[in-house]
Design an enzyme around this catalytic site. Structure first.
Site, PDB file in Angstrom:
ATOM      1  N   ARG A  33       0.763  -1.124   0.014  1.00  0.00           N
ATOM      2  CA  ARG A  33       0.167   0.005  -0.094  1.00  0.00           C
ATOM      3  C   ARG A  33       0.855   1.288   0.011  1.00  0.00           C
ATOM      4  O   ARG A  33       0.554   2.142  -0.604  1.00  0.00           O
ATOM      5  CB  ARG A  33      -1.007   0.038   1.235  1.00  0.00           C
ATOM      6  CG  ARG A  33      -2.097  -0.966   0.998  1.00  0.00           C
ATOM      7  CD  ARG A  33      -3.202  -0.536   2.151  1.00  0.00           C
ATOM      8  NE  ARG A  33      -4.521  -1.460   1.883  1.00  0.00           N
ATOM      9  CZ  ARG A  33      -4.357  -2.367   2.741  1.00  0.00           C
ATOM     10  NH1 ARG A  33      -3.780  -2.566   3.981  1.00  0.00           N
ATOM     11  NH2 ARG A  33      -5.332  -3.374   2.734  1.00  0.00           N
ATOM     12  N   GLY A  34       1.928   1.078   0.599  1.00  0.00           N
ATOM     13  CA  GLY A  34       2.774   2.346   0.866  1.00  0.00           C
ATOM     14  C   GLY A  34       3.347   2.646  -0.699  1.00  0.00           C
ATOM     15  O   GLY A  34       3.376   3.897  -1.030  1.00  0.00           O
TER      16      GLY A  34
END
Length: 417
Positions: free
Chosen positions: A356-357
């Site tokens: 997600r980062g």
């Protein structure tokens, strides 16, 4: 300016004067969003027994929806403090604007001291939101041109070849109260009507109203865990499903999730933090002269809100045009492959769990480039957004005193040189 930091978006301010030039000398206020009334719509008749049709019992009528903008202009609006007038807090404001430009970033978590304008800033964002096309009389704010964001009833009408009446409306912002029940959030099914009339009589909840809009949770760290799970499921899938007594109804629930809170009142669960695309920290203004200016401006707003808003109208319009242009040009923004690799290297070396980062940093950098009016992402864009995209995804070390955002900045300059 509140809490200047190495990762404060000063670079964005330099490149975007319309956005940040007016945010250094003025104050904060609290408003509430108007809640529109819903009138029951007529149910379908003549259904054969044993078959169910969805009936949105809380949908507004076509006449009501068409007259709604005029009515809202006259009675609604308690005055909203203008977004460009809010002092400092550039980090928070930038995160909010990037999510408006690209809702797929995944929302914002705003943490900071009491009385620093968190709720005020979010509610002032409503004035900047662009108009969207919706199907008249539909409680889910269905997109008339995209079946993926249509409610079940509208999709059925489209499949039957019916023409859909279309109107434009402002993107809505829904406040989620801490005491809300699960039925109020998700919606309810009238079991009696289902059994006696063969109709799925569905009363839409807050998730339906927030579709294609913003869902704001103040003091999100005090929200009940089961409601947090419901919000996370809907935010991740883009759909809300209600199950009651063997009857199931699903509707689209694509919204920008914005939460705010005070860290002194409790920490959020790591899995909840990770689901927010960006994390902004805000702090109290320490400069005495600036605090006096804030108090004076607030007093001026309280005395004559209309005149105060009028004084910021030009800056507000400029910023709105900037957002609209950025949204339309977002698809053409390019991010070089080498920069993508370095972003992922930063995430890897910081031991960020999952991907997600990486995804959020890519999206946020593109949105910032679009906000600045460019079609190519620069290293400066990435430096501005990467602390807000990664700081809340780092594993917490109870013995570590340094701010996690500074750790991200250090690793960024180590990788990017």
């Amino acid at each position: 300016m509140a809490m200047a930091s190495p990762f404060s978006p000063a670079s964005a301010a330099a490149a975007s004067p319309a956005l940040f030039a007016v945010s250094t000398s003025r104050p904060i206020s609290i408003t509430t969003a108007a809640v529109s009334a819903r009138a029951p719509s007529r149910t379908r008749s003549g259904l054969r027994r044993g078959r169910f049709a969805v009936c949105n019992v809380a949908a507004p009528s076509a006449a009501e929806q068409e007259t709604k903008p005029a009515a809202a202009a006259k009675e609604s609006q308690r005055p909203v403090y203008p977004f460009p007038a809010i002092v400092g807090q550039d980090e928070m404001k930038l995160c909010l604007l990037l999510n408006v430009i690209d809702p797929k970033i995944g929302g914002v978590m705003i943490m900071g001291d009491r009385g620093t304008g968190k709720s005020t800033t979010v509610r002032s964002l409503v004035d900047l939101l662009p108009d969207i096309s919706v199907v008249v009389g539909d409680p889910f704010n269905s997109d008339p041109y995209d079946p993926e964001v249509m409610g079940p009833e509208v999709r059925d009408r489209l499949l039957k070849g019916e023409s859909l009446p279309v109107t434009t409306t402002k993107i809505t912002m829904v406040d989620l109260p801490l005491g809300a029940t699960e039925d109020r959030v998700c919606g309810t099914i009238d079991i009696e009507k289902a059994l006696t009339e063969g109709v799925k009589a569905f009363e839409p909840g807050l998730l339906a109203k927030a579709n294609r809009g913003i869902l704001y949770v103040d003091e999100v760290n005090l929200l009940d865990d089961h409601l947090v799970d419901v919000l996370l499921d809907s935010a991740a899938s883009g759909w809300n499903t209600v199950e009651r007594e063997g009857i199931s109804i699903s509707h689209p629930a694509r919204f920008i999730l914005i939460g705010s809170g005070n860290p002194e009142e409790g920490e959020l669960r790591p899995q909840l933090l990770d689901r927010f695309g960006m994390h902004a920290q805000v702090g109290t203004v320490r400069d005495a002269e600036l605090r006096v200016k804030i108090v004076e401006e607030r007093a001026r707003f309280d005395r004559d809100p209309k005149t105060f808003r009028q004084s910021y109208l030009e800056e507000q319009d400029k910023l709105q045009e900037q957002i609209t242009s950025a949204r339309s040009n977002l698809g053409s923004v390019q991010l070089d492959h080498d920069l993508r690799v370095k972003i992922s290297q930063v995430c890897s070396e910081l031991n960020v769990d999952g991907l997600r980062g990486d995804i959020v940093t890519n999206r946020a950098a593109k949105a910032l480039a679009a906000l600045k009016g460019r079609d190519v992402v620069t290293v400066e864009d990435i430096a501005t957004v990467i602390p807000n995209c990664l700081r809340h995804r780092l594993r917490k070390d109870p013995l570590e005193s340094i701010d996690s955002g500074l750790l991200v900045v250090e690793k960024f300059y180590e990788v990017f040189g």
